[in-house]
Design an enzyme around this catalytic site. Sequence first.
Site, PDB file in Angstrom:
ATOM      1  N   ASN A  42      38.141  43.617  42.393  1.00 33.83           N
ATOM      2  CA  ASN A  42      39.052  44.347  43.273  1.00 33.83           C
ATOM      3  C   ASN A  42      38.561  44.245  44.714  1.00 33.83           C
ATOM      4  O   ASN A  42      37.360  44.229  44.983  1.00 33.83           O
ATOM      5  CB  ASN A  42      39.235  45.807  42.836  1.00 33.83           C
ATOM      6  CG  ASN A  42      37.951  46.589  42.670  1.00 33.83           C
ATOM      7  OD1 ASN A  42      36.906  46.038  42.341  1.00 33.83           O
ATOM      8  ND2 ASN A  42      38.021  47.886  42.889  1.00 33.83           N
ATOM      9  N   GLU A  55      42.242  41.977  38.314  1.00 29.40           N
ATOM     10  CA  GLU A  55      43.042  41.128  37.433  1.00 29.40           C
ATOM     11  C   GLU A  55      43.954  40.214  38.240  1.00 29.40           C
ATOM     12  O   GLU A  55      44.103  39.029  37.949  1.00 29.40           O
ATOM     13  CB  GLU A  55      43.904  41.988  36.489  1.00 29.40           C
ATOM     14  CG  GLU A  55      43.106  42.917  35.604  1.00 29.40           C
ATOM     15  CD  GLU A  55      42.857  44.294  36.222  1.00 29.40           C
ATOM     16  OE1 GLU A  55      42.626  44.367  37.447  1.00 29.40           O
ATOM     17  OE2 GLU A  55      42.871  45.277  35.477  1.00 29.40           O
ATOM     18  N   CYS A  90      46.132  48.259  35.373  1.00 28.96           N
ATOM     19  CA  CYS A  90      47.235  49.054  35.925  1.00 28.96           C
ATOM     20  C   CYS A  90      48.568  48.379  35.609  1.00 28.96           C
ATOM     21  O   CYS A  90      48.631  47.216  35.194  1.00 28.96           O
ATOM     22  CB  CYS A  90      47.054  49.250  37.431  1.00 28.96           C
ATOM     23  SG  CYS A  90      47.540  47.819  38.416  1.00 28.96           S
ATOM     24  N   CYS A  93      49.349  45.049  37.444  1.00 25.20           N
ATOM     25  CA  CYS A  93      48.630  43.896  36.882  1.00 25.20           C
ATOM     26  C   CYS A  93      49.215  43.468  35.544  1.00 25.20           C
ATOM     27  O   CYS A  93      49.274  42.274  35.239  1.00 25.20           O
ATOM     28  CB  CYS A  93      47.142  44.217  36.754  1.00 25.20           C
ATOM     29  SG  CYS A  93      46.329  44.288  38.366  1.00 25.20           S
TER      30      CYS A  93
END
Length: 134
Positions: A42, A55, A90, A93
């Site tokens: 991230n 991701e 999430c 993603c």
Amino acid sequence: MTDRELMELAVKAREYSYAPYSGFHVGAALLGKSGRVYTGCNVENASYTPTNCAERTAVFKAVSEGERSFEAIAIVGGRGEQLSPLCAPCGVCRQVLAEFCEGELRVLLGTPDAVTVTQLSSLLPLSFGKSDLT
Ligand code: THU
């Protein structure tokens, strides 16, 4: 490539996480059908909304290098040094992964020592995709 090896690559990718605002560090390792692995972390931003999840970093790296078919993704995350027992992707993603996998993607969650294996189709049922646009 074993599930443990893919999880360990996600742990390694997490070391590069840039998360000064949340303190929550995520790593991902995406296994392409070619056998290549694309890692991601991230990357946060002071303006918050431009933040990119681990991701999606991995997916965008892969697609931008010509790979669009995938076997599996490993995801690990947690605050500070600590790995959470399970860090699920999430919704954004999940949708980005579905664009290239149509639900058929093994998703490895947890830690290298305790892996939970699921499928993207279980994480994103009844998804909206390219077939809906025709
Ligand atoms: N994050 C990810 O990298 N992947 C997810 O699927 C969930 C959330 C990141 C975004 C943000 O930098 C931090 O975790 C806290 O939300």
